[in-house]
Structures are given as structure tokens and as C-alpha cells.
Design a protein around this motif. Structure first.
Motif, PDB file in Angstrom:
ATOM      1  N   ILE A 129      -0.960 -10.805   4.979  1.00 20.27           N
ATOM      2  CA  ILE A 129      -1.236  -9.622   4.164  1.00 20.27           C
ATOM      3  C   ILE A 129      -2.544  -9.796   3.403  1.00 20.27           C
ATOM      4  O   ILE A 129      -3.383  -8.896   3.351  1.00 20.27           O
ATOM      5  CB  ILE A 129      -0.064  -9.372   3.191  1.00 20.27           C
ATOM      6  N   LEU A 130      -2.726 -10.976   2.802  1.00 18.74           N
ATOM      7  CA  LEU A 130      -3.888 -11.203   1.952  1.00 18.74           C
ATOM      8  C   LEU A 130      -5.134 -11.625   2.727  1.00 18.74           C
ATOM      9  O   LEU A 130      -6.203 -11.777   2.137  1.00 18.74           O
ATOM     10  CB  LEU A 130      -3.562 -12.268   0.898  1.00 18.74           C
ATOM     11  N   MET A 131      -5.012 -11.826   4.025  1.00 21.92           N
ATOM     12  CA  MET A 131      -6.172 -12.205   4.825  1.00 21.92           C
ATOM     13  C   MET A 131      -7.199 -11.072   4.901  1.00 21.92           C
ATOM     14  O   MET A 131      -8.385 -11.311   5.083  1.00 21.92           O
ATOM     15  CB  MET A 131      -5.733 -12.595   6.239  1.00 21.92           C
ATOM     16  N   HIS A 132      -6.749  -9.838   4.744  1.00 23.25           N
ATOM     17  CA  HIS A 132      -7.629  -8.692   4.874  1.00 23.25           C
ATOM     18  C   HIS A 132      -8.328  -8.399   3.553  1.00 23.25           C
ATOM     19  O   HIS A 132      -7.708  -8.392   2.488  1.00 23.25           O
ATOM     20  CB  HIS A 132      -6.830  -7.462   5.311  1.00 23.25           C
ATOM     21  N   LYS A 133      -9.610  -8.130   3.605  1.00 22.21           N
ATOM     22  CA  LYS A 133     -10.353  -7.744   2.404  1.00 22.21           C
ATOM     23  C   LYS A 133     -10.025  -6.311   1.990  1.00 22.21           C
ATOM     24  O   LYS A 133      -9.958  -5.991   0.816  1.00 22.21           O
ATOM     25  CB  LYS A 133     -11.853  -7.893   2.641  1.00 22.21           C
ATOM     26  N   SER A 134      -9.816  -5.456   2.976  1.00 23.18           N
ATOM     27  CA  SER A 134      -9.532  -4.056   2.709  1.00 23.18           C
ATOM     28  C   SER A 134      -8.104  -3.881   2.200  1.00 23.18           C
ATOM     29  O   SER A 134      -7.146  -4.397   2.794  1.00 23.18           O
ATOM     30  CB  SER A 134      -9.724  -3.230   3.987  1.00 23.18           C
ATOM     31  N   ILE A 135      -7.947  -3.148   1.099  1.00 22.81           N
ATOM     32  CA  ILE A 135      -6.612  -2.867   0.562  1.00 22.81           C
ATOM     33  C   ILE A 135      -5.806  -2.034   1.545  1.00 22.81           C
ATOM     34  O   ILE A 135      -4.602  -2.226   1.707  1.00 22.81           O
ATOM     35  CB  ILE A 135      -6.702  -2.148  -0.796  1.00 22.81           C
ATOM     36  N   ARG A 136      -6.485  -1.114   2.250  1.00 28.61           N
ATOM     37  CA  ARG A 136      -5.787  -0.290   3.235  1.00 28.61           C
ATOM     38  C   ARG A 136      -5.174  -1.165   4.330  1.00 28.61           C
ATOM     39  O   ARG A 136      -4.022  -0.969   4.721  1.00 28.61           O
ATOM     40  CB  ARG A 136      -6.748   0.735   3.835  1.00 28.61           C
ATOM     41  N   GLU A 163      14.332  -0.560  -2.003  1.00 28.36           N
ATOM     42  CA  GLU A 163      13.298   0.196  -2.700  1.00 28.36           C
ATOM     43  C   GLU A 163      11.954  -0.519  -2.641  1.00 28.36           C
ATOM     44  O   GLU A 163      11.874  -1.729  -2.819  1.00 28.36           O
ATOM     45  CB  GLU A 163      13.693   0.422  -4.155  1.00 28.36           C
ATOM     46  N   LEU A 164      10.905   0.255  -2.387  1.00 21.70           N
ATOM     47  CA  LEU A 164       9.555  -0.303  -2.314  1.00 21.70           C
ATOM     48  C   LEU A 164       8.608   0.677  -3.009  1.00 21.70           C
ATOM     49  O   LEU A 164       7.991   1.510  -2.362  1.00 21.70           O
ATOM     50  CB  LEU A 164       9.146  -0.526  -0.860  1.00 21.70           C
ATOM     51  N   SER A 165       8.536   0.569  -4.312  1.00 24.46           N
ATOM     52  CA  SER A 165       7.696   1.484  -5.071  1.00 24.46           C
ATOM     53  C   SER A 165       6.223   1.145  -4.851  1.00 24.46           C
ATOM     54  O   SER A 165       5.871   0.042  -4.431  1.00 24.46           O
ATOM     55  CB  SER A 165       8.028   1.391  -6.564  1.00 24.46           C
ATOM     56  N   GLN A 166       5.350   2.096  -5.165  1.00 26.11           N
ATOM     57  CA  GLN A 166       3.916   1.852  -5.033  1.00 26.11           C
ATOM     58  C   GLN A 166       3.455   0.783  -6.030  1.00 26.11           C
ATOM     59  O   GLN A 166       2.485   0.066  -5.764  1.00 26.11           O
ATOM     60  CB  GLN A 166       3.154   3.165  -5.231  1.00 26.11           C
ATOM     61  N   LYS A 167       4.140   0.667  -7.145  1.00 24.76           N
ATOM     62  CA  LYS A 167       3.821  -0.380  -8.110  1.00 24.76           C
ATOM     63  C   LYS A 167       4.076  -1.756  -7.504  1.00 24.76           C
ATOM     64  O   LYS A 167       3.265  -2.678  -7.643  1.00 24.76           O
ATOM     65  CB  LYS A 167       4.657  -0.199  -9.376  1.00 24.76           C
ATOM     66  N   THR A 168       5.201  -1.895  -6.792  1.00 20.89           N
ATOM     67  CA  THR A 168       5.514  -3.163  -6.114  1.00 20.89           C
ATOM     68  C   THR A 168       4.481  -3.458  -5.036  1.00 20.89           C
ATOM     69  O   THR A 168       4.022  -4.595  -4.892  1.00 20.89           O
ATOM     70  CB  THR A 168       6.918  -3.098  -5.504  1.00 20.89           C
ATOM     71  N   ILE A 169       4.111  -2.436  -4.265  1.00 15.81           N
ATOM     72  CA  ILE A 169       3.096  -2.620  -3.225  1.00 15.81           C
ATOM     73  C   ILE A 169       1.779  -3.083  -3.827  1.00 15.81           C
ATOM     74  O   ILE A 169       1.080  -3.937  -3.272  1.00 15.81           O
ATOM     75  CB  ILE A 169       2.902  -1.312  -2.426  1.00 15.81           C
ATOM     76  N   SER A 170       1.435  -2.548  -4.991  1.00 14.36           N
ATOM     77  CA  SER A 170       0.183  -2.951  -5.639  1.00 14.36           C
ATOM     78  C   SER A 170       0.232  -4.406  -6.074  1.00 14.36           C
ATOM     79  O   SER A 170      -0.763  -5.124  -5.978  1.00 14.36           O
ATOM     80  CB  SER A 170      -0.109  -2.049  -6.839  1.00 14.36           C
ATOM     81  N   PRO A 177      -2.366   0.406  -8.774  1.00 11.82           N
ATOM     82  CA  PRO A 177      -1.530   1.505  -8.279  1.00 11.82           C
ATOM     83  C   PRO A 177      -2.315   2.719  -7.807  1.00 11.82           C
ATOM     84  O   PRO A 177      -1.881   3.420  -6.890  1.00 11.82           O
ATOM     85  CB  PRO A 177      -0.654   1.834  -9.490  1.00 11.82           C
ATOM     86  N   ILE A 178      -3.469   2.992  -8.409  1.00  5.33           N
ATOM     87  CA  ILE A 178      -4.264   4.163  -8.012  1.00  5.33           C
ATOM     88  C   ILE A 178      -4.759   4.015  -6.576  1.00  5.33           C
ATOM     89  O   ILE A 178      -4.665   4.953  -5.765  1.00  5.33           O
ATOM     90  CB  ILE A 178      -5.448   4.358  -8.974  1.00  5.33           C
ATOM     91  N   THR A 179      -5.286   2.824  -6.250  1.00  2.00           N
ATOM     92  CA  THR A 179      -5.772   2.578  -4.877  1.00  2.00           C
ATOM     93  C   THR A 179      -4.628   2.634  -3.886  1.00  2.00           C
ATOM     94  O   THR A 179      -4.759   3.224  -2.801  1.00  2.00           O
ATOM     95  CB  THR A 179      -6.464   1.213  -4.798  1.00  2.00           C
ATOM     96  N   VAL A 180      -3.502   2.028  -4.233  1.00  2.00           N
ATOM     97  CA  VAL A 180      -2.337   2.048  -3.344  1.00  2.00           C
ATOM     98  C   VAL A 180      -1.855   3.474  -3.137  1.00  2.00           C
ATOM     99  O   VAL A 180      -1.495   3.876  -2.021  1.00  2.00           O
ATOM    100  CB  VAL A 180      -1.202   1.169  -3.914  1.00  2.00           C
TER     101      VAL A 180
END
Length: 218
Positions: A129-136, A163-170, A177-180
Motif C-alpha cells: 500500500i505504502l510503496m506508491h507515492k500517489s495517494i490514489r 466498516e471502513l470509513s474514509q477517516k480510517t482509509i486516510s 481525509p480531504i484527499t481520500v
């Protein structure tokens, strides 16, 4: 606690404790001089964050049942680990000193080695997951990991059963959270994913996987 784990620990005569972590709750692991615990997840799913004293944090792994949480290498007062439950999760905790004194029960050793191997694979998967520079790309990689390891297959989509909120994804992707929110809105607009049940339960449509097979997310 399953009869299998009960029998294993009772026969080994290793003292143990059982804990429940409700969905959304967390455990904090800090530096200890003695009696460092070893924890086995025997039901549920968590994610692990490494947090520094300046409040910066790094996502470490998503772990599920049959995983081992071992922070015996934690030797600094400058960091601590936070284990957050994505769903109701049950743990077995015991101490290495108790285990080390009981080598005669070899079956326990074999079981633990299997669990460590399985946990290592989960850490390796999480690192992608963290190998990518792009958040997308990080968000996409996270969704693929969750679908592969936890997804429930339906007729035309994969259902992530917690549950997988956008806050958790961030937190997991190391973003805000805004970018996510922008990334998730893009995927929803393309009809690749959908939130249900008060915007917390996620499903990924097969069109999402078909698109990724032939194209790059831009």
C-alpha cells in the motif's frame, strides 16, 4: 474462544489472558523493560499504526485471525504502537518468559511458527500500500488488498464485511481525509465502488477489477 485454542494453551500449561476489543476501540503498546507480551488474534481484524512522540504516524499492517502481534523489539520511549479494531476482535495474551520455560510442549512451538509465517505475509501485503507515492494508487491498493483477503463474493461485486470509513482509509494510506474523499468520490463516480449502510460498508464492483486489469487509474 474456540476449543482448539483452549486445548492448546491448557495442555501447554502456559498462563494466558483473553481480551475483547470492540469495533473502533484500540490498544496501545509502549516500551517495557520486562514482561513483554505476545498476542495472538484468534478472531477479528485490526490495523496497526506506529506513532511517534511528535504525533506523526506510519501505517504498519492489517492483521486478522491467526496473526501474531509481537512488539518485543520495541526498545524506545519515542514511539508506541496503536492497534485499532476494524470489527469486534478477540486476543490471547501471554508472556514470552512463560512460553520460554515450556519448550517441552513442541506442538505449541510449531503452531506459533506457523502463525509468525502467516503474519509475515500479511505485513508484506500491507507494505504494498505504502510503496506508491500517489495517494490514489495507495487507496486502490488498499481496496484490492481488502477485497482479496476479506471480501465476500456476491453476483457482481465484492463486499468488505466491516466498516471502513474514509477517516480510517486516510490513516492507513498516510493521507488526509480531504484527499481520500476526492479519491473515493472519483471511484464512486466511475461506478467502481459504492458505500452502503450509512457510508461505512464498502462494496467493489467487478467493473473496478476489469478496469484495473486493462488500464491505469489516472
Amino acid at each position: 474462544m474456540s476449543n482448539k485454542w483452549n486445548q492448546l494453551f491448557f495442555e501447554s500449561e502456559i498462563p494466558f489472558y483473553i481480551y475483547k476489543l470492540n469495533k473502533g476501540d484500540s490498544l496501545i503498546f509502549k516500551y517495557q523493560i520486562k514482561y513483554k507480551p505476545l498476542i495472538i488474534i484468534f478472531y477479528g481484524t485490526v490495523y496497526v499504526m506506529k506513532i511517534f512522540t511528535n504525533s506523526e504516524s506510519i501505517f504498519i499492517a492489517i492483521l486478522t485471525n491467526k496473526s501474531v502481534i509481537d512488539f518485543n523489539c520495541l526498545d524506545s520511549n519515542y514511539v508506541y504502537y496503536k492497534v485499532v479494531a476494524l470489527e469486534n476482535t478477540y486476543f490471547i495474551k501471554f508472556f514470552c518468559l512463560d512460553y520460554s520455560a515450556n519448550y517441552q510442549y513442541l506442538l505449541t512451538s510449531i503452531k506459533l511458527l506457523d502463525l509468525f509465517r502467516y503474519t509475515l505475509k500479511q505485513y508484506e501485503s500491507s507494505l504494498y500500500i505504502l510503496m506508491h507515492k500517489s495517494i490514489r494508487y495507495r487507496v486502490v491498493q488498499l481496496l484490492l488488498l481488502l477485497c482479496r483477503d476479506f471480501g465476500v463474493l456476491n453476483k457482481n461485486y465484492v463486499f468488505i464485511p466491516f466498516e471502513l470509513s474514509q477517516k480510517t482509509i486516510s490513516y492507513i494510506t498516510g493521507s488526509n481525509p480531504i484527499t481520500v474523499n476526492k479519491v473515493m468520490h472519483f471511484l464512486i463516480k466511475r461506478l467502481f465502488i459504492k458505500y452502503i449502510v450509512k457510508n461505512k460498508i464498502l462494496i467493489c464492483y467487478f467493473s473496478f477489477f476489469n478496469y484495473l486489469r486493462n488500464n491505469k487509474i489516472t
